[in-house]
Design a protein around this motif. Structure first.
Motif, PDB file in Angstrom:
ATOM      1  N   ALA A 174       0.836  -1.204   0.000  1.00 44.21           N
ATOM      2  CA  ALA A 174       0.000   0.000   0.000  1.00 44.21           C
ATOM      3  C   ALA A 174       0.870   1.253   0.000  1.00 44.21           C
ATOM      4  N   GLY A 175       1.982   1.215   0.738  1.00 40.06           N
ATOM      5  CA  GLY A 175       2.897   2.345   0.740  1.00 40.06           C
ATOM      6  C   GLY A 175       3.600   2.527  -0.592  1.00 40.06           C
ATOM      7  N   LEU A 176       3.982   1.426  -1.218  1.00 36.23           N
ATOM      8  CA  LEU A 176       4.673   1.501  -2.507  1.00 36.23           C
ATOM      9  C   LEU A 176       3.781   2.082  -3.601  1.00 36.23           C
ATOM     10  N   ALA A 177       2.475   1.965  -3.417  1.00 40.60           N
ATOM     11  CA  ALA A 177       1.542   2.494  -4.427  1.00 40.60           C
ATOM     12  C   ALA A 177       1.642   4.008  -4.568  1.00 40.60           C
ATOM     13  N   ALA A 178       2.273   4.670  -3.588  1.00 44.54           N
ATOM     14  CA  ALA A 178       2.426   6.125  -3.660  1.00 44.54           C
ATOM     15  C   ALA A 178       3.537   6.538  -4.612  1.00 44.54           C
ATOM     16  N   PHE A 179       4.324   5.596  -5.116  1.00 52.32           N
ATOM     17  CA  PHE A 179       5.453   5.902  -5.993  1.00 52.32           C
ATOM     18  C   PHE A 179       5.156   5.430  -7.412  1.00 52.32           C
ATOM     19  N   ASP A 181       7.280   4.441  -9.685  1.00 51.50           N
ATOM     20  CA  ASP A 181       8.162   3.341 -10.092  1.00 51.50           C
ATOM     21  C   ASP A 181       8.780   2.729  -8.837  1.00 51.50           C
ATOM     22  N   ARG A 182       8.301   1.557  -8.451  1.00 50.23           N
ATOM     23  CA  ARG A 182       8.782   0.942  -7.204  1.00 50.23           C
ATOM     24  C   ARG A 182      10.250   0.526  -7.277  1.00 50.23           C
ATOM     25  N   THR A 183      10.769   0.358  -8.485  1.00 50.66           N
ATOM     26  CA  THR A 183      12.173  -0.042  -8.612  1.00 50.66           C
ATOM     27  C   THR A 183      13.122   1.081  -8.218  1.00 50.66           C
ATOM     28  N   GLU A 184      12.607   2.303  -8.102  1.00 52.27           N
ATOM     29  CA  GLU A 184      13.433   3.444  -7.722  1.00 52.27           C
ATOM     30  C   GLU A 184      13.305   3.789  -6.238  1.00 52.27           C
ATOM     31  N   VAL A 185      12.598   2.950  -5.499  1.00 58.90           N
ATOM     32  CA  VAL A 185      12.326   3.237  -4.086  1.00 58.90           C
ATOM     33  C   VAL A 185      13.339   2.520  -3.192  1.00 58.90           C
ATOM     34  N   GLU A 186      13.824   3.223  -2.187  1.00 56.45           N
ATOM     35  CA  GLU A 186      14.623   2.623  -1.130  1.00 56.45           C
ATOM     36  C   GLU A 186      13.682   2.328   0.045  1.00 56.45           C
ATOM     37  N   LEU A 187      13.595   1.063   0.422  1.00 53.10           N
ATOM     38  CA  LEU A 187      12.739   0.627   1.518  1.00 53.10           C
ATOM     39  C   LEU A 187      13.570   0.623   2.800  1.00 53.10           C
ATOM     40  N   VAL A 188      13.108   1.342   3.823  1.00 47.44           N
ATOM     41  CA  VAL A 188      13.834   1.389   5.094  1.00 47.44           C
ATOM     42  C   VAL A 188      12.935   0.840   6.197  1.00 47.44           C
ATOM     43  N   PHE A 189      13.292  -0.324   6.698  1.00 46.77           N
ATOM     44  CA  PHE A 189      12.613  -0.875   7.872  1.00 46.77           C
ATOM     45  C   PHE A 189      13.178  -0.173   9.096  1.00 46.77           C
ATOM     46  N   SER A 190      12.317   0.457   9.870  1.00 48.72           N
ATOM     47  CA  SER A 190      12.765   1.173  11.064  1.00 48.72           C
ATOM     48  C   SER A 190      12.159   0.505  12.290  1.00 48.72           C
ATOM     49  N   ALA A 191      13.009  -0.144  13.075  1.00 48.71           N
ATOM     50  CA  ALA A 191      12.574  -0.842  14.288  1.00 48.71           C
ATOM     51  C   ALA A 191      12.980  -0.038  15.517  1.00 48.71           C
ATOM     52  N   HIS A 192      12.258  -0.237  16.605  1.00 46.34           N
ATOM     53  CA  HIS A 192      12.647   0.418  17.853  1.00 46.34           C
ATOM     54  C   HIS A 192      14.017  -0.104  18.269  1.00 46.34           C
ATOM     55  N   ASN A 257      13.654   8.671  -3.496  1.00 55.35           N
ATOM     56  CA  ASN A 257      12.362   8.059  -3.182  1.00 55.35           C
ATOM     57  C   ASN A 257      12.550   7.060  -2.038  1.00 55.35           C
ATOM     58  N   MET A 258      11.851   7.284  -0.933  1.00 57.33           N
ATOM     59  CA  MET A 258      12.032   6.422   0.226  1.00 57.33           C
ATOM     60  C   MET A 258      10.686   6.074   0.852  1.00 57.33           C
ATOM     61  N   LEU A 259      10.523   4.791   1.164  1.00 51.44           N
ATOM     62  CA  LEU A 259       9.364   4.333   1.924  1.00 51.44           C
ATOM     63  C   LEU A 259       9.868   3.794   3.253  1.00 51.44           C
ATOM     64  N   HIS A 293       7.642   8.625   2.131  1.00 52.36           N
ATOM     65  CA  HIS A 293       6.342   8.150   2.624  1.00 52.36           C
ATOM     66  C   HIS A 293       6.561   7.071   3.677  1.00 52.36           C
ATOM     67  N   ARG A 294       5.514   6.804   4.425  1.00 51.32           N
ATOM     68  CA  ARG A 294       5.526   5.728   5.420  1.00 51.32           C
ATOM     69  C   ARG A 294       4.427   4.736   5.079  1.00 51.32           C
ATOM     70  N   SER A 295       4.735   3.450   5.231  1.00 50.04           N
ATOM     71  CA  SER A 295       3.686   2.449   5.034  1.00 50.04           C
ATOM     72  C   SER A 295       2.707   2.512   6.205  1.00 50.04           C
ATOM     73  N   PRO A 296       1.417   2.264   5.959  1.00 43.24           N
ATOM     74  CA  PRO A 296       0.424   2.355   7.040  1.00 43.24           C
ATOM     75  C   PRO A 296       0.707   1.341   8.137  1.00 43.24           C
ATOM     76  N   SER A 297       0.396   1.718   9.366  1.00 47.17           N
ATOM     77  CA  SER A 297       0.549   0.799  10.489  1.00 47.17           C
ATOM     78  C   SER A 297      -0.533  -0.269  10.443  1.00 47.17           C
ATOM     79  N   LEU A 298      -0.304  -1.350  11.168  1.00 47.89           N
ATOM     80  CA  LEU A 298      -1.254  -2.470  11.146  1.00 47.89           C
ATOM     81  C   LEU A 298      -2.556  -2.100  11.841  1.00 47.89           C
TER      82      LEU A 298
END
Length: 320
Positions: A174-179, A181-192, A257-259, A293-298
């Motif tokens: 759902a977050g990637l849909a904001a871009f 071209d998803r191939t140009e997106v850097e995905l950053v998992f941010s954990a506590h 481009n960052m999610l 952008h940020r992916s929606p929370s659960l």
């Protein structure tokens, strides 16, 4: 008809007003399972001092997201959705480690209703003694104080549960849909984040986080991804890299481009609504990251509630 089983959703909690920020911080810094400050008998006093110093800044953060944490309401919504899914033999409650309703308050309600079978469900997917461990220990202390013999089971992790992984992957999609071209997106998992010493002493948190990322990426395919850690506090060494460091690193290598994917958080609270949505968004813009952008929370996403229901059902069947 009295429900046979109480399901207690264990969560960290958060202040429900600006005036509740300091008491929340006092409770947090008083917990020696998170941080040991001086000798045991002095920690409450030191915690009040630290909370007093930090409160004005933290109050400002909460002021920018509506003056309180939404975590109680969101957790209560999860409990209501889970209870509806499980059916009449279960009642679902919430217990906050550092705010209200406290574990003791929730347990008093359960006792009053005559329920003696409890399933404690930690809403931290990745086990750490600082989070799930602290919450379950608090529950055990509260149960001991009642003098009542409860039939208790605990669910203390679900970092690799297929429905949890699927729900995360769908939120990321759902977050990637904001871009465009998803191939140009850097995905950053941010954990506590967590002090490195916890991992060195055998805490499994980091390995759980890494396994979640691996399983999610198996579903997402060929996308560039990274893991970072947010919300560190204090002078000790914490897990690295920090999310701020990752932002600067990727921006320095031309990322536009960052999610950001909030990991280890199953509902919106200060770490998503302020740190990511405000602090990191502003920093990304200043660093030249054009689309952040940020992916929606659960939150109460149906697939996540189905995951919780499966966990509870399995726990109930094991002990029946």
């Amino acid at each position: 008809m009295t429900a046979q089983t109480a399901v207690i959703l264990l969560q960290m909690g958060g202040p429900d007003s600006i005036s509740a920020v300091k008491p929340f911080l006092v409770n947090l810094f008083s917990d020696r399972e998170i941080i040991k400050i001086g000798p045991t008998f002095l920690q409450p006093l030191i915690a009040r001092y630290i909370a007093g110093k930090r409160a004005p800044k933290v109050e400002g953060y909460y002021g920018r997201i509506g003056g309180k944490s939404p975590i109680r309401e969101l957790t209560e919504a999860q409990a209501a959705a889970l209870e509806a899914r499980l059916g009449p033999e279960f009642r679902c409650y919430t217990a906050m480690r550092y705010s209200r309703p406290s574990t003791r308050e929730t347990l008093a309600v359960i006792r009053k209703e005559g329920i003696t079978r409890i399933i404690a469900l930690s809403l931290y997917p990745h086990y750490s003694r600082a989070t799930t461990g602290s919450s379950i220990n608090e529950l055990n202390r509260a149960i001991a104080e009642t003098g009542v013999r409860f039939n208790q089971t605990s669910i203390d992790r679900f970092f690799s549960h297929p429905l949890y992984i699927q729900a995360l992957a769908e939120r990321i999609e759902a977050g990637l849909a904001a871009f465009p071209d998803r191939t140009e997106v850097e995905l950053v998992f941010s954990a506590h984040s967590l002090p490195q010493s916890f991992i060195d002493e055998g805490d499994p948190y980091l390995s759980h986080i890494e396994e979640t990322v691996r399983l999610v990426m198996e579903r997402l395919g060929d996308i560039s991804f990274h893991l970072a850690f947010q919300s560190k506090a204090g002078p000790v060494k914490w897990l690295e890299p920090s999310t701020e460091e990752m932002l600067r690193h990727l921006a320095g290598h031309g990322c536009k481009n960052m999610l950001m994917v909030p990991l280890s958080f199953v509902s919106d609270h200060i770490e998503t609504l302020y740190e990511i949505d405000i602090q990191y968004t502003e920093e990304a813009r200043n660093l030249g990251i054009e689309n952040f952008h940020r992916s929606p929370s659960l939150n109460s996403e149906p697939l996540f509630i189905e995951c919780l229901a499966d966990l509870v059902g399995s726990a109930a069947n094991k002990r029946s």
